[in-house]
Design an enzyme around this catalytic site. Structure first.
Site, mmCIF file in Angstrom:
data_model
loop_
_atom_site.group_PDB
_atom_site.id
_atom_site.type_symbol
_atom_site.label_atom_id
_atom_site.label_comp_id
_atom_site.label_asym_id
_atom_site.label_seq_id
_atom_site.Cartn_x
_atom_site.Cartn_y
_atom_site.Cartn_z
ATOM 1 N N SER A 124 69.845 45.977 22.326
ATOM 2 C CA SER A 124 69.220 46.922 22.439
ATOM 3 C C SER A 124 70.344 48.124 22.800
ATOM 4 C CB SER A 124 68.250 47.155 23.489
ATOM 5 O OG SER A 124 67.714 48.297 23.839
ATOM 6 N N TYR A 148 64.764 45.160 32.640
ATOM 7 C CA TYR A 148 64.638 44.685 31.169
ATOM 8 C C TYR A 148 66.319 45.080 30.686
ATOM 9 C CZ TYR A 148 64.236 45.821 26.234
ATOM 10 O OH TYR A 148 64.526 45.922 24.775
ATOM 11 N N LYS A 152 68.839 41.896 28.612
ATOM 12 C CA LYS A 152 69.452 42.131 27.219
ATOM 13 C C LYS A 152 71.189 41.994 27.378
ATOM 14 C CE LYS A 152 66.228 42.769 24.519
ATOM 15 N NZ LYS A 152 65.698 41.732 23.849
HETATM 16 P P1 NAD Z 1 56.928 43.096 20.516
HETATM 17 O O1 NAD Z 1 56.405 42.881 21.772
HETATM 18 O O2 NAD Z 1 56.118 43.621 19.372
HETATM 19 O O3 NAD Z 1 57.578 41.735 19.845
HETATM 20 C C1 NAD Z 1 57.831 40.704 20.654
HETATM 21 C C2 NAD Z 1 57.117 39.432 20.505
HETATM 22 O O4 NAD Z 1 57.620 38.410 21.043
HETATM 23 C C3 NAD Z 1 55.586 39.777 20.647
HETATM 24 O O5 NAD Z 1 55.071 39.320 19.555
HETATM 25 C C4 NAD Z 1 55.248 38.635 21.733
HETATM 26 O O6 NAD Z 1 53.921 37.912 21.807
HETATM 27 C C5 NAD Z 1 56.323 37.602 21.534
HETATM 28 N N1 NAD Z 1 56.921 36.977 22.915
HETATM 29 C C6 NAD Z 1 57.196 37.427 24.014
HETATM 30 N N2 NAD Z 1 57.562 36.612 24.943
HETATM 31 C C7 NAD Z 1 57.341 35.322 24.472
HETATM 32 C C8 NAD Z 1 57.598 34.020 24.664
HETATM 33 N N3 NAD Z 1 58.022 33.635 26.045
HETATM 34 N N4 NAD Z 1 57.391 33.035 23.803
HETATM 35 C C9 NAD Z 1 56.923 33.292 22.633
HETATM 36 N N5 NAD Z 1 56.812 34.723 22.101
HETATM 37 C C10 NAD Z 1 56.891 35.640 22.996
HETATM 38 O O7 NAD Z 1 58.575 44.022 20.393
HETATM 39 P P2 NAD Z 1 59.131 44.526 19.333
HETATM 40 O O8 NAD Z 1 59.221 45.794 19.611
HETATM 41 O O9 NAD Z 1 59.047 43.882 17.972
HETATM 42 O O10 NAD Z 1 60.812 44.094 19.783
HETATM 43 C C11 NAD Z 1 61.426 42.878 19.438
HETATM 44 C C12 NAD Z 1 62.731 42.703 20.349
HETATM 45 O O11 NAD Z 1 63.425 43.922 20.041
HETATM 46 C C13 NAD Z 1 62.295 42.595 21.608
HETATM 47 O O12 NAD Z 1 63.271 41.561 22.108
HETATM 48 C C14 NAD Z 1 62.759 43.949 22.192
HETATM 49 O O13 NAD Z 1 63.437 43.818 23.662
HETATM 50 C C15 NAD Z 1 63.933 44.124 21.050
HETATM 51 N N6 NAD Z 1 64.055 45.862 21.082
HETATM 52 C C16 NAD Z 1 62.893 46.496 20.700
HETATM 53 C C17 NAD Z 1 62.898 48.015 20.587
HETATM 54 C C18 NAD Z 1 61.840 48.916 20.523
HETATM 55 O O14 NAD Z 1 62.048 50.181 20.802
HETATM 56 N N7 NAD Z 1 60.936 48.294 20.032
HETATM 57 C C19 NAD Z 1 64.336 48.471 20.852
HETATM 58 C C20 NAD Z 1 65.318 47.661 21.218
HETATM 59 C C21 NAD Z 1 65.220 46.343 21.439
#
Ligand code: NAD
Ligand code: UDP
Length: 337
Positions: A124, A148, A152
């Site tokens: 991120s 958080y 990362k």
């Molecule tokens: P999201 O919460 O929709 O998706 C994350 C998924 O991981 C979920 O489906 C959740 O059920 C699953 N999960 C969490 N912990 C778990 C575990 N221990 N075992 C199995 N499954 C697990 O989030 P997103 O927005 O799709 O983000 C995906 C990734 O991208 C994350 O790592 C997030 O930190 C990163 N990210 C997101 C953003 C944003 O703004 N959406 C920005 C930068 C980085």
């Protein structure tokens, strides 16, 4: 390729599954559904005509992770799974360190033990902390402002060390800027549990009547209209970036950080006005005090993604707003019936 997608039922994961299936890859999703609905995978099947294999399990369950790798020979892993709410991470740091760090360690150990050394990791732009200057290139100083962000940064550090010690690793760290929007079909999109923290889902829920009014956090920043600047990137562009990263893994030795952003910054008010144009009416909104910890401006230098991955964001702010509204208006309660 045979790909394992952790967190594949989530927001970015489900869009990436669509692109991966479209590109001809065989996809297995590993997700415990702690922040997602299995309905998203039905929708992926509706869009692509192919249902990804689904393992409902927790990365904290090492035996379940091992079983996933015992069952199939994967060529690569895309690792999305993690908890991602900044405010919640401040309130529950242990849960964030445990889930994100221990979960990732289990995954990396089973990858190594099963000879799978190709990895695309969801990092991120938060690893740039409070940026001193923009645009942000990958060489900018790294820091964490909250638990958080620290997860990362630490996972990035772990992967850098692992790649330095074991030359078989091919790792791309994708540093996302602000993912927004939805698939153009309106079948999949962002469905946060509870009251959204992020701007775009807050706007769409105000527009659909689930929330009363948007608060704009501060209009006295040193920017063109006083509101903060971010690099909003369409989630389908982001998903395509993962496919480009997968295709480039072979030639990228070691651990390579790559920004996924558009390179353009928009203010909060500019995004809100574009969204109002897409909806065709003004939204109830007010100016509220600044949100503590917000950076004035954050946007990417996206040069490396173009040079190394051959990737560039294609969709602009109008497509972002149109698709976000299409998703929210067709699914006012997200994936809930
Ligand atoms: P999201 O919460 O929709 O998706 C994350 C998924 O991981 C979920 O489906 C959740 O059920 C699953 N999960 C969490 N912990 C778990 C575990 N221990 N075992 C199995 N499954 C697990 O989030 P997103 O927005 O799709 O983000 C995906 C990734 O991208 C994350 O790592 C997030 O930190 C990163 N990210 C997101 C953003 C944003 O703004 N959406 C920005 C930068 C980085
Ligand atoms: N923001 C806002 N109202 C909201 C949510 C966010 O004005 O209800 C602003 C926030 O202050 C920031 C921008 O929108 O300037 C993007 O916030 P978001 O949380 O989506 O992303 P991040 O700040 O993590 O990049």
């Amino acid at each position: 390729m045979n790909i394992l997608v952790t967190g594949g039922a989530g927001y970015i994961g489900s869009h990436t599954c669509v692109e991966a299936i479209k590109a001809g890859h065989a996809v297995t999703v590993f997700d415990n559904l702690c922040n997602a609905s299995a309905e998203s995978l039905n929708r992926v099947a509706a869009i692509t005509g192919t249902r990804p294999d689904f393992i409902q399990a927790d990365l904290l369950d090492r035996a379940a992770v091992k079983a996933a790798f015992d069952a199939k020979a994967y060529d690569a892993v895309i690792h999305f799974a993690g908890l991602k709410a900044v405010g919640e991470s401040v309130a529950k740091p242990w849960e964030y360190y445990n889930n994100n760090i221990v979960g990732s360690l289990n995954l990396f150990a089973e990858m190594r033990d099963h000879g799978v050394f190709n990895l695309v990791f969801s990092s991120s732009a938060t690893v740039y902390g409070n940026p001193e200057k923009v645009p942000l290139a990958e060489g900018a100083p790294l820091s964490a402002l909250n638990p958080y962000g620290r997860t990362k940064l630490w996972i990035e550090d772990m992967l850098r060390d692992m790649a330095a010690a074991e030359p078989r690793w091919h790792i791309v760290l994708l540093r996302y800027f602000n993912p927004v929007g939805a698939h153009e079909s309106g079948l999949i999109g962002e469905d946060p549990g509870g009251i959204p923290n992020n701007l775009m889902p807050y706007i769409t829920q105000v527009a659909v009547g689930r929330l009363k009014e948007l608060s704009i956090f501060g209009d006295d920043y040193p920017t063109r209209d006083g509101t903060c600047i971010r690099d909003y990137i369409h989630v389908c562009d982001l998903a395509e970036g993962h496919l480009c990263a997968l295709a480039s893994l072979d030639k990228l030795q070691g651990c390579t950080p790559v920004n996924l952003g558009t390179g353009n910054g928009f203010t909060v008010l500019e995004l809100v006005r574009s969204f109002e144009k897409a909806v065709g009416r003004p939204l109830p909104r007010r100016i509220a005090p600044r949100r503590p910890g917000d950076a004035v401006a954050s946007y990417a230098d996206a040069t490396r993604a173009a040079a190394l991955l051959g990737w560039k964001a294609k969709r602009g702010i109008d497509a972002i707003c149109r698709d976000a509204w299409n998703w929210q208006s067709k699914n006012p309660r997200g994936y809930r019936p």
